[in-house]
Design an enzyme around this catalytic site. Structure first.
Site, PDB file in Angstrom:
ATOM      1  N   HIS A 202       0.953  -1.043  -0.312  1.00  0.00           N
ATOM      2  CA  HIS A 202      -0.065   0.258   0.240  1.00  0.00           C
ATOM      3  C   HIS A 202       0.689   1.141  -0.241  1.00  0.00           C
ATOM      4  CE1 HIS A 202      -4.003  -1.517   1.248  1.00  0.00           C
ATOM      5  NE2 HIS A 202      -3.590  -2.515   1.268  1.00  0.00           N
TER       6      HIS A 202
ATOM      7  N   LYS B 266      -8.519  14.107   4.321  1.00  0.00           N
ATOM      8  CA  LYS B 266      -7.509  12.980   4.592  1.00  0.00           C
ATOM      9  C   LYS B 266      -6.524  13.913   5.202  1.00  0.00           C
ATOM     10  CE  LYS B 266      -6.670  13.765   0.642  1.00  0.00           C
ATOM     11  NZ  LYS B 266      -6.785  13.212  -0.707  1.00  0.00           N
ATOM     12  N   ARG B 267      -5.177  12.721   5.679  1.00  0.00           N
ATOM     13  CA  ARG B 267      -4.304  12.473   6.600  1.00  0.00           C
ATOM     14  C   ARG B 267      -3.653  13.899   6.189  1.00  0.00           C
ATOM     15  NH1 ARG B 267      -4.050   8.914  11.381  1.00  0.00           N
ATOM     16  NH2 ARG B 267      -1.909   9.043  11.202  1.00  0.00           N
TER      17      ARG B 267
ATOM     18  N   LYS C 284       1.131  14.793   1.060  1.00  0.00           N
ATOM     19  CA  LYS C 284      -0.263  15.017   0.214  1.00  0.00           C
ATOM     20  C   LYS C 284      -0.296  16.937   0.199  1.00  0.00           C
ATOM     21  CE  LYS C 284      -2.218  11.538   3.537  1.00  0.00           C
ATOM     22  NZ  LYS C 284      -3.108  10.363   1.856  1.00  0.00           N
TER      23      LYS C 284
ATOM     24  N   THR D 272      -8.488   6.439  -1.917  1.00  0.00           N
ATOM     25  CA  THR D 272      -9.742   6.449  -2.029  1.00  0.00           C
ATOM     26  C   THR D 272     -10.813   7.637  -1.404  1.00  0.00           C
ATOM     27  OG1 THR D 272      -9.389   5.491   0.442  1.00  0.00           O
ATOM     28  CG2 THR D 272      -9.480   4.084  -1.669  1.00  0.00           C
TER      29      THR D 272
ATOM     30  N   LYS E 130     -14.561   8.559  -3.110  1.00  0.00           N
ATOM     31  CA  LYS E 130     -15.301   8.991  -1.943  1.00  0.00           C
ATOM     32  C   LYS E 130     -16.120  10.520  -3.031  1.00  0.00           C
ATOM     33  CE  LYS E 130     -14.119   6.311   1.091  1.00  0.00           C
ATOM     34  NZ  LYS E 130     -12.520   6.053   1.836  1.00  0.00           N
TER      35      LYS E 130
END
Ligand code: NBG
Length: 833
Positions: free
Chosen positions: A376, A567-568, A573, A675, A679
């Protein structure tokens, strides 16, 4: 010896024709069961009952019905002697169970009506549920989506994990900073689980090994541990949508002897319970790290603990059916969700070789054929490695087994494949540098028959970089399964209005066959349909706006564009890239360049690992920018910046339906899949994103015209990194960038501590490992297109409809079908006669 049991007739429970009130689905049956549970399970009369009592009575009522499906499925698996997936994951994020189970059973309406007849608001009961935060983010949520899908399409499955007493921390924001508080998901009990006290296994740690040859010349190894504890099973039944049952079996650590009487008798009260405390520590708390390995002893113990319990359980189940262990791989496909359970490879070898005296080669054959490994992440800091001294201390027997696997593997590489010394040292399971360490990704790769990445791009990069030599050696071992999400949880439950409109338009088949959403495409330009679509988004935004007001006190006008980045919090990111743009907009307004500016609300949420300084500073930066902007009347009708604390599955379900724009702006090559991107898009947000993870495939499906692409691609990033990347050049050449960077350290954001954001400033200017400076300009250009498109609402809505219509590929049902056909070779019930 137990007497042979008489055949028990399950028909009462499993037959479709015989009706039992206990599991009836009518409003009256539900009402009766609810009252029975309130009286006999909770021991309350309505007058004295609290809202929590009501919630629990309803949970038991629903659980009975879920168990019915579970028992029916188990009976079928056993009767037909089917192969079963055993999913091993250290993390799960199921979200609240109640509403999802009501949906799966198809009884939401009659249950609400039954409650209403008793004067109870079902929605209020649903809100009582504490969600199990047994994961950090996408990895754990993916595992839960997969359970939902396996049960929906009918892939026989059992999922194993850890019953953390304290899950992911509760995030509070104080003075703009993240503070962590203990999660108390079990404080009022957990009506969804059943403890199976009789299903438990002894787990050993530490000590030494003794090699013995018995009088027949058989060589065996005895592990003499220095501590033992017991893992007990806690089962939560999982129900697929109008589908089948499955089970989430979580292990809790307990002492074998909870009380040491000899210590007690000597007056050492503390010591009398010490073992109990030490043992229970193993499953006390989830490590709150996302994509970061800490190499802590307790973490290794957690991993080994749950893996050993799970494998011993599988062996028990296998033997219970009267089979021999030689056929274990025919009956179980064991999937390793990342490297966290990779120690399973060595543990299964130990069980087969040491406990069941099966010879090494046969054991290895069984082991390799049982396991599949999903990687992952490509982040080097997330690839698990355990130091050898630590490993020896905790798992001395496994160290020997890993050395043996390694030895045989290296011999094979050398003599069968003619690998060079350099290749050998790159591929070995042991890294000899420093004190030495074990590479868990290599162990998982060598011990599995299939290895997959989680998006097309990620699977390619895996083969090109992290597992390059292995992919050269065994090209057929590698495959890709692009992640997916459960349409039940992430649209049916989260966005009932949109679900209603879609079902009214194309029927309800799309909930189990997401490709059917493509039928919406015909409607994309229909003005009436567009109006309904827009009205729903507006309602969802108004609802989120109320929620924001309640949580943060900040008012957000729902007519603003909702730009969502949830998100985290992680540097890769790039939440800070988003912030730089916000500052740019702010400075433009301040300069008066705001005539055509679109009013925008920037909504952030996400947790930072408690020890991750930069991520926490980024949260502070977001909130500082929010404080500056939200109070400034010159700006705040054009811009709002919100940080919603304590992101969770529950909160996410509230946020996704209200998003207009989805920020998926990681540096290319870093996000394995993502993901959240799926969504948000499934709920009608358009995406601004880089060519990273599953964005690539989303854009392929959705079309370039309906996606705002920007930034370097993975190859360009790589190229730049190898070259002489100078982030400062962008500072010099890009005026806008210079302005925001200067503002960042001007002190205006933190007058009390003007140097607060210097670490971010300096990192970007002199190092910029995530290429924020390089992508800034391209991000701004892409955003300009966003504003242009937003200006034409009908066109925007058309694109939003097309986004949803083209999301069919990203159902977790499709992912599970891919796993089944590529890796597990298991037919779903749906495909069986
Ligand atoms: C995460 C990736 C995400 C991906 C999820 C689920 C880890 C180690 N990896 O991109 O960062 O969507 O896994 O596959 O948590």
């Amino acid at each position: 010896m137990m007497k042979e049991r008489k055949a028990i007739n399950f028909d009462l429970l499993t037959s479709k024709t015989i009706k039992s009130k206990r599991i009836g689905l009518s409003k009256n049956d539900i009402k009766d069961s609810f009252l029975e549970n309130l009286f006999f399970h909770i021991g309350r009369v309505p007058k004295g009952a609290t809202i929590m009592d009501y919630y629990q009575a309803l949970a038991y009522t629903v659980r009975d019905r879920v168990f019915k499906e579970f028992v029916t499925t188990v009976k079928r698996i056993s009767d037909e002697d089917l192969r079963v997936v055993a999913y091993l994951s250290a993390e799960y994020l199921p979200g609240p169970h109640l509403a999802n189970n009501l949906l799966s059973l198809g009884i939401t309406e009659q249950t609400a009506a039954a409650m209403a007849e008793l004067g109870i608001d079902m929605e209020e009961l649903i809100l009582q549920e504490e969600e199990p935060g047994l994961g950090n983010g996408g990895l754990g949520r993916l595992a839960s989506c997969y359970l939902d899908s396996m049960a929906t399409i009918g892939i026989p499955s059992i999922a194993y994990g850890i019953r953390y007493e304290f899950g992911i921390f509760e995030q509070h924001i104080k003075n703009g900073l993240q503070e962590e508080y203990t999660d108390k998901w079990l404080q009022y009990g957990n009506p969804w689980e059943v403890v199976r006290s009789e299903i438990g296994y002894n787990i050993m740690f530490g000590g030494s090994t003794k090699h013995v040859t018995d009088s027949n010349g058989n060589f065996t190894v005895n592990w003499i541990p220095d501590s033992k504890l017991r893992g007990t099973a806690y089962d939560t039944p999982i129900l697929g949508y109008k589908g089948y049952g499955s089970i989430l079996r979580l292990w809790r650590a307990e002492a074998i002897d909870t009380f040491d009487f000899s210590a007690y008798n000597k007056g050492d009260y503390y010591k009398a319970v010490q073992e109990k405390i030490l043992s229970e520590n193993i499953t006390k708390v989830l490590y709150p790290n996302d994509e970061q390995e800490t190499g802590k002893e307790l973490r290794l113990k957690q991993q080994y603990f749950f893996v050993s319990c799970s494998l011993q359980d599988l062996i028990r189940l296998h033997l219970l059916q009267g089979r021999i262990l030689d056929t274990l791989h025919e009956k179980f496909a064991i999937q390793l969700n990342d490297t966290h359970p990779a120690i399973a490879v060595a543990e299964l070898m130990r069980l087969l070789v040491d406990d069941y005296q099966i010879d090494w080669d046969k054991s290895w054959n069984i082991t390799q054929r049982c396991f599949g490994y999903t990687n992952h992440t490509l982040l080097p800091e997330a690839l698990e490695k355990w130091s050898i001294p630590l490993f020896r201390r905790v798992l001395p027997r496994h160290l020997e087994i890993i050395y043996e696997i390694n030895h045989r593997f290296v011999q094979e590489l050398k003599y069968q494949h003619g690998c060079s010394d350099e290749q050998l040292s790159r591929m070995a399971l042991i890294d000899h540098s420093g004190e030495g360490s074990i590479r868990m990704a290599h162990l998982a790769t060598v011990g599995s028959h299939k290895v997959n990445g989680v998006s097309a791009l990620h699977s390619e990069l895996l083969k090109k970089h992290v597992l390059y030599d292995f992919a050269q050696l065994w090209p057929d071992k590698f495959c890709n399964v692009t992640n997916g999400i459960s349409p039940r949880r992430f649209i049916a439950l989260s966005n009932p209005l949109l679900t209603g409109l879609i079902t009214e338009t194309i029927g309800s088949g799309w909930l189990t066959d997401l490709k059917e959403l493509s039928k919406l495409e015909n409607m994309a330009e229909d003005p009436t349909f567009q109006n309904k679509w827009m009205a729903i988004k507006q309602t969802n935004k108004a609802s989120l706006s109320d929620h924001i007001k309640l949580e943060t006190g900040i008012s957000v006008d729902p007519s603003m564009m909702f730009d969502v980045h949830v998100k985290r919090i992680h540097e890769y990111k790039r939440q800070h890239l988003n912030v730089l743009n916000i500052l740019h907009l702010y400075l433009q307004i301040k300069k008066g360049n705001n005539k055509d500016m679109i009013p925008m609300a920037f909504i952030f949420a996400g947790k930072a690992a408690p020890g991750y300084f930069m991520a926490k500073l980024i949260i502070k930066l977001i909130t500082a920018v929010g404080d500056l902007i939200n109070q400034d009347t010159e700006v705040n009708d054009k811009l709002k910046v919100i940080f919603l604390p304590d992101f969770s599955v529950k909160k996410a379900q509230h946020i996704y339906p209200a998003a207009d724009l989805s920020e998926q702006i990681s540096m290319a090559g870093k996000e394995a899949s993502g993901t959240g991107n799926m969504k948000l898009s499934l709920n009608g947000a358009l995406t601004i994103g880089t060519l990273d993870g599953a964005n690539v495939e989303m854009m392929e499906e959705i079309g370039m015209d309906n996606f705002f692409l920007f930034g370097l691609n993975a190859e360009e990033v790589q190229h730049k990194k190898q070259g002489n990347y100078k982030p400062g050049d962008h500072y010099v050449h890009n005026l806008h960038l210079r302005e925001v960077m200067d503002f960042l350290i001007s002190g205006a954001l933190s007058p009390e501590n003007p140097k607060l954001f210097q670490p971010i400033y300096e990192q970007l200017l002199y190092d910029d490992p995530y290429m924020i400076m390089a992508d800034f300009e391209s991000y701004l250009i892409s955003r300009a297109k966003v504003y242009e498109e937003w200006g034409n609402q009908s066109n925007w809505t058309k694109k939003s409809i097309i986004n949803v219509a083209r999301m069919g590929k990203f159902s977790s049902d499709r992912s599970i079908q891919d796993y089944s056909s590529l890796i597990w070779k298991i037919d779903s019930f749906q495909n069986r006669p």
